[in-house]
Motif scaffolding. Structure first.
Motif, short mmCIF file in Angstrom:
data_model
loop_
_atom_site.label_atom_id
_atom_site.label_comp_id
_atom_site.label_asym_id
_atom_site.label_seq_id
_atom_site.Cartn_x
_atom_site.Cartn_y
_atom_site.Cartn_z
N HIS A 83 0.85 -1.19 0.00
CA HIS A 83 0.00 0.00 0.00
C HIS A 83 0.89 1.24 0.00
CE1 HIS A 83 1.16 -0.09 4.22
NE2 HIS A 83 0.74 1.17 4.33
N VAL A 84 0.28 2.38 -0.25
CA VAL A 84 0.97 3.68 -0.15
C VAL A 84 0.13 4.57 0.75
CG1 VAL A 84 1.60 5.78 -1.42
CG2 VAL A 84 2.13 3.54 -2.38
N ASP A 85 0.77 5.16 1.75
CA ASP A 85 0.07 6.05 2.67
C ASP A 85 0.11 7.51 2.21
OD1 ASP A 85 -0.49 4.19 5.04
OD2 ASP A 85 1.66 3.92 4.78
N ILE A 86 1.22 7.90 1.57
CA ILE A 86 1.44 9.31 1.22
C ILE A 86 1.94 9.40 -0.22
CG2 ILE A 86 2.68 11.44 1.79
CD1 ILE A 86 3.26 10.12 4.57
N LEU A 87 1.32 10.28 -0.97
CA LEU A 87 1.85 10.67 -2.28
C LEU A 87 2.18 12.15 -2.20
CD1 LEU A 87 2.44 10.35 -5.33
CD2 LEU A 87 0.00 10.80 -5.74
N GLY A 135 -5.28 7.54 3.21
CA GLY A 135 -4.19 8.03 2.38
C GLY A 135 -4.15 9.54 2.38
N SER A 136 -2.96 10.08 2.16
CA SER A 136 -2.78 11.52 2.09
C SER A 136 -2.01 11.88 0.83
CB SER A 136 -2.01 12.03 3.32
OG SER A 136 -1.74 13.42 3.20
N ILE A 137 -2.58 12.78 0.05
CA ILE A 137 -1.92 13.28 -1.15
C ILE A 137 -1.60 14.75 -0.91
CG2 ILE A 137 -2.15 13.78 -3.62
CD1 ILE A 137 -4.02 11.34 -3.79
N ILE A 138 -0.36 15.11 -1.15
CA ILE A 138 0.08 16.49 -0.97
C ILE A 138 0.66 16.96 -2.29
CG2 ILE A 138 1.56 18.06 0.33
CD1 ILE A 138 1.57 15.12 2.16
N ASN A 139 0.03 17.96 -2.88
CA ASN A 139 0.48 18.50 -4.16
C ASN A 139 1.15 19.86 -3.95
OD1 ASN A 139 -0.54 16.36 -5.75
ND2 ASN A 139 -2.59 17.26 -5.72
N VAL A 140 2.33 20.01 -4.51
CA VAL A 140 3.03 21.28 -4.40
C VAL A 140 2.52 22.21 -5.51
CG1 VAL A 140 5.24 22.47 -4.52
CG2 VAL A 140 5.06 20.27 -3.36
N ALA A 141 1.92 23.31 -5.10
CA ALA A 141 1.49 24.33 -6.06
C ALA A 141 2.45 25.51 -5.93
CB ALA A 141 0.03 24.73 -5.80
N SER A 142 1.94 26.70 -5.77
CA SER A 142 2.79 27.88 -5.66
C SER A 142 1.94 29.08 -5.31
CB SER A 142 3.50 28.15 -7.00
OG SER A 142 4.12 29.42 -7.01
N ILE A 143 2.55 30.10 -4.69
CA ILE A 143 1.79 31.33 -4.49
C ILE A 143 1.46 31.98 -5.83
CG2 ILE A 143 2.65 31.77 -2.16
CD1 ILE A 143 4.50 33.92 -3.40
N SER A 144 2.15 31.55 -6.90
CA SER A 144 1.83 32.06 -8.24
C SER A 144 0.40 31.69 -8.65
CB SER A 144 2.81 31.51 -9.27
OG SER A 144 4.11 31.96 -9.03
N SER A 145 -0.17 30.69 -7.98
CA SER A 145 -1.54 30.28 -8.31
C SER A 145 -2.58 31.22 -7.73
CB SER A 145 -1.79 28.86 -7.81
OG SER A 145 -1.76 28.80 -6.39
N ILE A 146 -2.20 32.06 -6.76
CA ILE A 146 -3.17 32.96 -6.12
C ILE A 146 -2.71 34.41 -6.13
CG2 ILE A 146 -4.11 31.16 -4.62
CD1 ILE A 146 -2.35 32.31 -2.35
N TRP A 147 -1.45 34.65 -6.55
CA TRP A 147 -0.86 35.98 -6.46
C TRP A 147 -0.15 36.28 -7.77
CZ3 TRP A 147 4.66 37.05 -5.77
CH2 TRP A 147 4.94 38.38 -5.46
N PRO A 148 -0.48 37.38 -8.46
CA PRO A 148 0.13 37.66 -9.76
C PRO A 148 1.65 37.77 -9.66
CG PRO A 148 -1.74 39.11 -9.37
CD PRO A 148 -1.47 38.40 -8.07
N GLU A 149 2.32 37.09 -10.57
CA GLU A 149 3.79 37.11 -10.58
C GLU A 149 4.26 37.30 -12.02
OE1 GLU A 149 7.62 34.49 -9.05
OE2 GLU A 149 5.61 33.66 -8.90
N LEU A 150 5.00 38.37 -12.28
CA LEU A 150 5.48 38.65 -13.62
C LEU A 150 6.36 37.52 -14.15
CD1 LEU A 150 6.41 42.43 -13.28
CD2 LEU A 150 4.45 41.46 -14.51
N ASN A 151 6.18 37.21 -15.43
CA ASN A 151 7.02 36.26 -16.17
C ASN A 151 6.82 34.80 -15.79
OD1 ASN A 151 8.27 38.37 -17.66
ND2 ASN A 151 9.65 38.76 -15.94
N SER A 152 5.81 34.51 -14.99
CA SER A 152 5.53 33.11 -14.61
C SER A 152 4.11 32.72 -15.03
CB SER A 152 5.72 32.92 -13.10
OG SER A 152 7.05 33.18 -12.72
N TYR A 153 3.72 33.10 -16.21
CA TYR A 153 2.31 33.03 -16.61
C TYR A 153 1.79 31.60 -16.76
CZ TYR A 153 3.61 37.83 -17.41
OH TYR A 153 4.10 39.09 -17.23
#
Length: 253
Positions: A83-87, A135-153
């Motif tokens: 089994h897998v507990d964490i992804l 099970g626990s899944i943890i996805n790495v997103a970014s503050i770029s997903s909620i906060w405008p950031e130049l050049n990271s469109y």
């Protein structure tokens, strides 16, 4: 006893930066870790580091942009563990250019690595978690997903897609014992830091100046700490949420 004692974790993007820090901290907290990445040399070096601290780890070479590689990853994990507990999904790339200079190749690379790979890995491992009832899944997103950031469109757009996907899938599987959450890093000192910042003390200071809390860039361990919490039973009532780890960037701008 560690906070992740005897848990089985799969960590993508494990050969550098955040993924490496999470792999090592998971092992220190008692987990057995399957490290996933494209670079076999770095992957094998990470396994040596894990064994040096008395942990159990293995490496699976995998290009997450290829569906057949994810199938091979799943088969390799199934062969080793029941089994897998964490992804923990942290594989990612960054293209840092003005909007009109970003092209189809940039879009495809970011979409395939930063979004589609998350979809496929979740689809690969959720059925086993459902069968186990946890099970626990943890996805790495970014503050770029909620906060405008130049050049990271394109990067920010795909990270926003990850947060939306995670909330929706979390709702579907919550009553089957699966928790799905995102960590949204701010400026973290990793290999993904753009060259123009790495090579300029002025640019580095400019980025540091955006951090209102500690006056420094974040380090990979700053992400690993909440990753331990979200992977542990301590977060058993937490799902469908985003944890922002940015030193206050989003509240200071």
């Amino acid at each position: 006893m560690g906070r992740l004692e005897n848990k089985i974790a799969v960590v993508t993007g494990a050969t550098s930066g955040i993924g490496e820090a999470v792999s090592l901290m998971y092992v220190k907290e008692g987990a057995k870790v399957v490290c996933v990445g494209r670079n076999a040399e770095k992957g094998n070096e990470l396994v040596k580091k894990i064994e040096a601290i008395g942990g159990e780890g293995s490496f699976v070479q995998c290009d997450l942009r290829k569906f057949e590689d994810i199938e091979k990853l799943k088969a390799a994990v199934d062969e080793k563990y029941d089994h897998v507990d964490i992804l923990f999904n942290s594989a990612g790339v960054l293209v840092h250019k003005p909007f009109l200079e970003q092209n189809k190749e940039d879009f495809d690379l970011i979409m395939e690595t930063n979004y589609r790979a998350y979809v496929w890995t979740m689809q690969a491992f959720i059925p086993g978690m459902v069968a186990a009832g946890k099970g626990s899944i943890i996805n790495v997103a970014s503050i770029s997903s909620i906060w405008p950031e130049l050049n990271s469109y394109f990067y920010g757009a795909m990270k926003a897609a990850v947060t939306n996907l995670s909330r929706n899938v979390a709702k579907e599987f919550a009553r089957q014992g699966i928790r799905i959450n995102c960590i949204l890093p701010g400026p973290i000192n990793t290999g993904m830091t753009p060259d123009f910042i790495k090579n300029s003390k002025e640019a580095q200071q400019g980025m540091i100046d955006t951090v209102c809390m500690v006056g420094r860039l974040g380090e990979p361990d700053d992400i690993a700490y909440p990753a331990v919490y979200l992977g542990s039973d301590e977060s058993s009532f937490v799902t469908g949420t985003n944890i922002v780890v940015d030193g206050g960037v989003c509240i200071s701008n």
